[in-house]
Design an enzyme around this catalytic site. Sequence first.
Site, short mmCIF file in Angstrom:
data_model
loop_
_atom_site.label_atom_id
_atom_site.label_comp_id
_atom_site.label_asym_id
_atom_site.label_seq_id
_atom_site.Cartn_x
_atom_site.Cartn_y
_atom_site.Cartn_z
N THR A 91 0.86 -1.18 0.00
CA THR A 91 0.00 0.00 0.00
C THR A 91 0.90 1.23 0.00
O THR A 91 1.03 1.92 1.00
CB THR A 91 -0.89 0.02 1.26
OG1 THR A 91 -0.06 -0.23 2.40
CG2 THR A 91 -1.95 -1.04 1.20
N PHE B 245 3.44 -6.56 13.05
CA PHE B 245 4.41 -5.74 13.78
C PHE B 245 5.84 -6.24 13.62
O PHE B 245 6.73 -5.77 14.31
CB PHE B 245 4.04 -5.69 15.26
CG PHE B 245 2.75 -4.95 15.52
CD1 PHE B 245 2.70 -3.56 15.43
CD2 PHE B 245 1.59 -5.62 15.83
CE1 PHE B 245 1.52 -2.86 15.65
CE2 PHE B 245 0.39 -4.94 16.07
CZ PHE B 245 0.36 -3.55 15.97
N LYS C 187 -1.81 0.30 14.49
CA LYS C 187 -0.65 0.03 13.65
C LYS C 187 0.03 1.33 13.23
O LYS C 187 1.24 1.50 13.36
CB LYS C 187 -1.07 -0.79 12.42
CG LYS C 187 0.02 -1.00 11.38
CD LYS C 187 1.17 -1.83 11.92
CE LYS C 187 2.38 -1.84 11.02
NZ LYS C 187 2.43 -2.85 10.02
N LEU C 188 -0.78 2.28 12.76
CA LEU C 188 -0.21 3.56 12.35
C LEU C 188 0.44 4.26 13.54
O LEU C 188 1.53 4.84 13.43
CB LEU C 188 -1.31 4.48 11.76
CG LEU C 188 -1.96 4.04 10.45
CD1 LEU C 188 -2.97 5.08 9.99
CD2 LEU C 188 -0.90 3.85 9.37
N PHE D 33 5.01 6.34 16.69
CA PHE D 33 5.74 6.49 17.96
C PHE D 33 7.19 6.02 17.82
O PHE D 33 8.11 6.65 18.33
CB PHE D 33 5.05 5.69 19.09
CG PHE D 33 4.04 6.48 19.86
CD1 PHE D 33 2.94 7.04 19.23
CD2 PHE D 33 4.18 6.67 21.23
CE1 PHE D 33 1.99 7.78 19.95
CE2 PHE D 33 3.24 7.40 21.95
CZ PHE D 33 2.15 7.95 21.30
N CYS E 27 7.79 1.27 5.91
CA CYS E 27 6.62 1.58 6.75
C CYS E 27 6.61 2.97 7.39
O CYS E 27 5.60 3.65 7.33
CB CYS E 27 6.49 0.54 7.84
SG CYS E 27 5.97 -1.04 7.17
C1 UDX Z 1 3.66 -5.01 3.52
C2 UDX Z 1 2.25 -4.59 3.81
O1 UDX Z 1 1.37 -5.38 3.20
C3 UDX Z 1 2.15 -3.11 3.71
O2 UDX Z 1 0.88 -2.63 3.82
C4 UDX Z 1 2.95 -2.71 4.88
O3 UDX Z 1 2.74 -1.40 5.26
C5 UDX Z 1 4.38 -2.97 4.52
O4 UDX Z 1 4.55 -4.30 4.37
P1 UDX Z 1 5.35 -5.87 1.91
O5 UDX Z 1 5.07 -7.30 2.18
O6 UDX Z 1 6.57 -5.30 2.53
O7 UDX Z 1 4.08 -5.01 2.30
O8 UDX Z 1 5.25 -5.50 0.40
P2 UDX Z 1 5.89 -6.19 -0.84
O9 UDX Z 1 7.15 -6.87 -0.45
O10 UDX Z 1 5.87 -5.16 -1.91
O11 UDX Z 1 4.83 -7.35 -1.18
C6 UDX Z 1 3.58 -7.18 -1.70
C7 UDX Z 1 3.33 -8.27 -2.74
O12 UDX Z 1 1.98 -8.21 -3.16
C8 UDX Z 1 4.19 -8.17 -3.99
O13 UDX Z 1 4.91 -9.35 -4.16
C9 UDX Z 1 3.17 -7.94 -5.12
O14 UDX Z 1 3.53 -8.57 -6.32
C10 UDX Z 1 1.91 -8.55 -4.54
N1 UDX Z 1 0.68 -8.02 -5.13
C11 UDX Z 1 0.45 -6.68 -5.18
C12 UDX Z 1 -0.28 -8.90 -5.60
O15 UDX Z 1 -0.10 -10.11 -5.57
N2 UDX Z 1 -1.45 -8.40 -6.09
C13 UDX Z 1 -1.70 -7.07 -6.17
O16 UDX Z 1 -2.76 -6.66 -6.65
C14 UDX Z 1 -0.70 -6.19 -5.69
C1 UDX Z 2 8.97 -1.20 11.50
C2 UDX Z 2 8.37 -1.54 12.88
O1 UDX Z 2 9.42 -1.70 13.83
C3 UDX Z 2 7.54 -2.79 12.78
O2 UDX Z 2 6.94 -3.08 14.02
C4 UDX Z 2 6.48 -2.57 11.73
O3 UDX Z 2 5.70 -3.71 11.56
C5 UDX Z 2 7.11 -2.21 10.40
O4 UDX Z 2 7.94 -1.07 10.56
P1 UDX Z 2 11.05 -2.04 10.06
O5 UDX Z 2 10.80 -0.83 9.23
O6 UDX Z 2 11.17 -3.37 9.39
O7 UDX Z 2 9.88 -2.23 11.15
O8 UDX Z 2 12.39 -1.83 10.90
P2 UDX Z 2 12.77 -1.01 12.23
O9 UDX Z 2 13.64 -1.90 13.03
O10 UDX Z 2 11.60 -0.46 12.91
O11 UDX Z 2 13.70 0.16 11.68
C6 UDX Z 2 13.21 1.23 10.90
C7 UDX Z 2 14.30 2.24 10.63
O12 UDX Z 2 14.66 2.96 11.79
C8 UDX Z 2 15.60 1.63 10.10
O13 UDX Z 2 16.10 2.42 9.05
C9 UDX Z 2 16.51 1.68 11.30
O14 UDX Z 2 17.86 1.72 10.94
C10 UDX Z 2 16.05 2.96 11.97
N1 UDX Z 2 16.35 3.00 13.41
C11 UDX Z 2 15.77 2.11 14.26
C12 UDX Z 2 17.23 3.96 13.92
O15 UDX Z 2 17.77 4.77 13.16
N2 UDX Z 2 17.48 3.99 15.26
C13 UDX Z 2 16.90 3.12 16.13
O16 UDX Z 2 17.17 3.22 17.35
C14 UDX Z 2 16.02 2.14 15.61
#
Ligand code: UDX
Ligand code: UDX
Length: 462
Positions: free
Chosen positions: A87, A157, A211-212, A217, A267
């Site tokens: 998304t 998460f 989630k948002l 935070f 995210c």
């Molecule tokens: C996820 C969550 O679903 C997203 O909302 C969240 O905020 C971040 O993580 P993520 O799994 O990281 O997304 O995304 P991505 O790795 O891009 O995978 C999505 C998959 O869905 C892709 O492989 C894409 O090909 C597939 N897709 C997309 C479908 O099969 N059908 C569609 O219509 C669109």
């Molecule tokens: C995040 C949330 O943690 C997870 O719960 C949610 O489902 C998806 O988004 P992710 O984006 O995979 O996960 O990784 P995260 O470990 O949260 O790190 C996000 C970014 O913040 C990275 O670029 C990381 O390097 C940075 N970060 C994190 C910092 O710069 N300092 C910190 O202390 C922690």
Amino acid sequence: MNICCIGAGYVGGPTMAMIAYKCPGIQVTVVDLNQKRIDAWNSDHLPVYEPGLDEIVREARKRNLRFSTDVNAAIAAADMVFIAVNTPTKTFGTGAGRAANVEFVEKCARQIAEASTGHKIVVEKSTLPVRTAEAVKRILENANNGTTFDVLSNPEFLAEGTAVQDLLKPDRVLIGGESQTAIQSLVDVYAHWVPRERILTTNLWSSELSKLTANAFLAQRVSSINAISALCEATGADVDEVSHAIGTDSRIGPKFLKSSVGFGGSCFQKDILNLVYLCEHFGLREVAAYWEQVIVMNDYQKRRFCERMVKTMFNTVSNKQIAIWGFAFKKDTNDTRESPAIYVCRDLLKERAKLKIYDPRVSEDQIRRDLYDVFAGPGGKISDADRQLIDEHVSVAPSANAAAQGAHAIAVLTEWDEFKQLDYPTILSSMYRPAFLFDGRNLLNHHHLRTLGFEVHAIGKA
Ligand code: UDX
Ligand code: UDX
């Protein structure tokens, strides 16, 4: 029981692999439009790099986990359908650059409506604007083939790089919904391995908004400590000492206080922008401005890093070779979405620096695509001049040592463990002097590097 998940990405793949691994009695099918992705999930080279994931997928694939592109058949056979498609932030129309593009989610809902018979539980796994479940419900209810639906929100998460651990031992699992029976069916799935008291149930909107809020935070903590890092550099305080000192306050806690070149990942930015857009939509201008500042600070932190490099290197990096160590948005993942490295590289390229990039998990293809995209911007079209700039000024190296060979500076942009164990005397001897090292993750032993002869600059240290 039979589960189908639409979307075999960073979220859908690992989450479904864990459900299949922990629930041998449940048949799990993950479907995706992208044939290459599905082929990779069925091969020995998974499309997602996560420590520990290979074993879990291999085990479960032998038994009750399947990956396929036959979306309709998988939906038809399922009792429960997860939506885990991406998304992204909208790049066009109303809310461009802010609102989430829920086009793929709507398409999934329509496809589920069409391919279903009997009763189905539809689970939103994708992070969505609050009240999207309402839209999904209406689309499903308009399917006029006698099928009935319940909609649940079950946000993910897991953090990339630690996805397997996060899935094995989640702090909590959150399930939002209206129908107690539907909620109970999903609770029963997770209860195979998650203690019951960690499975929280709420109404739909609370679940979507949680989630948002959780991501806002978390990102806010990083932006807060990064704001302080700028003040540390100006005053002579040390940001690592400050974060250690404040983190011992049990009300604050030690996690997520590591100052860095900025946060990345698919995210944080997207979800905060989404939150900002929602607040504006409901006329809450002050609330929107409050959260937007988290992004403003993150952009500042990324920009500041490049500016500091240029200033330190005698106000010019033009045609100087700079080693970029790390391109992923954090260690232990091959994901580069919104990686701060992309923006730092862009700004350095605008200064005409020559970049030699090394990342242990990110392919050259991906690096080039990200750089083309960031120069192209939301319009999606890159100018010939920018393309030429990237082609002539960027190369990808097979190791950290190779990237540093003949360089004026090293910039550490991802905190990969291997960077801590390199042969620094040899690296130093292959570089120009002064040999600058900019540590964007405060990862290395700066004192030791200085005794060797590096000129080290780090985040939040004067
Ligand atoms: C996820 C969550 O679903 C997203 O909302 C969240 O905020 C971040 O993580 P993520 O799994 O990281 O997304 O995304 P991505 O790795 O891009 O995978 C999505 C998959 O869905 C892709 O492989 C894409 O090909 C597939 N897709 C997309 C479908 O099969 N059908 C569609 O219509 C669109
Ligand atoms: C995040 C949330 O943690 C997870 O719960 C949610 O489902 C998806 O988004 P992710 O984006 O995979 O996960 O990784 P995260 O470990 O949260 O790190 C996000 C970014 O913040 C990275 O670029 C990381 O390097 C940075 N970060 C994190 C910092 O710069 N300092 C910190 O202390 C922690």
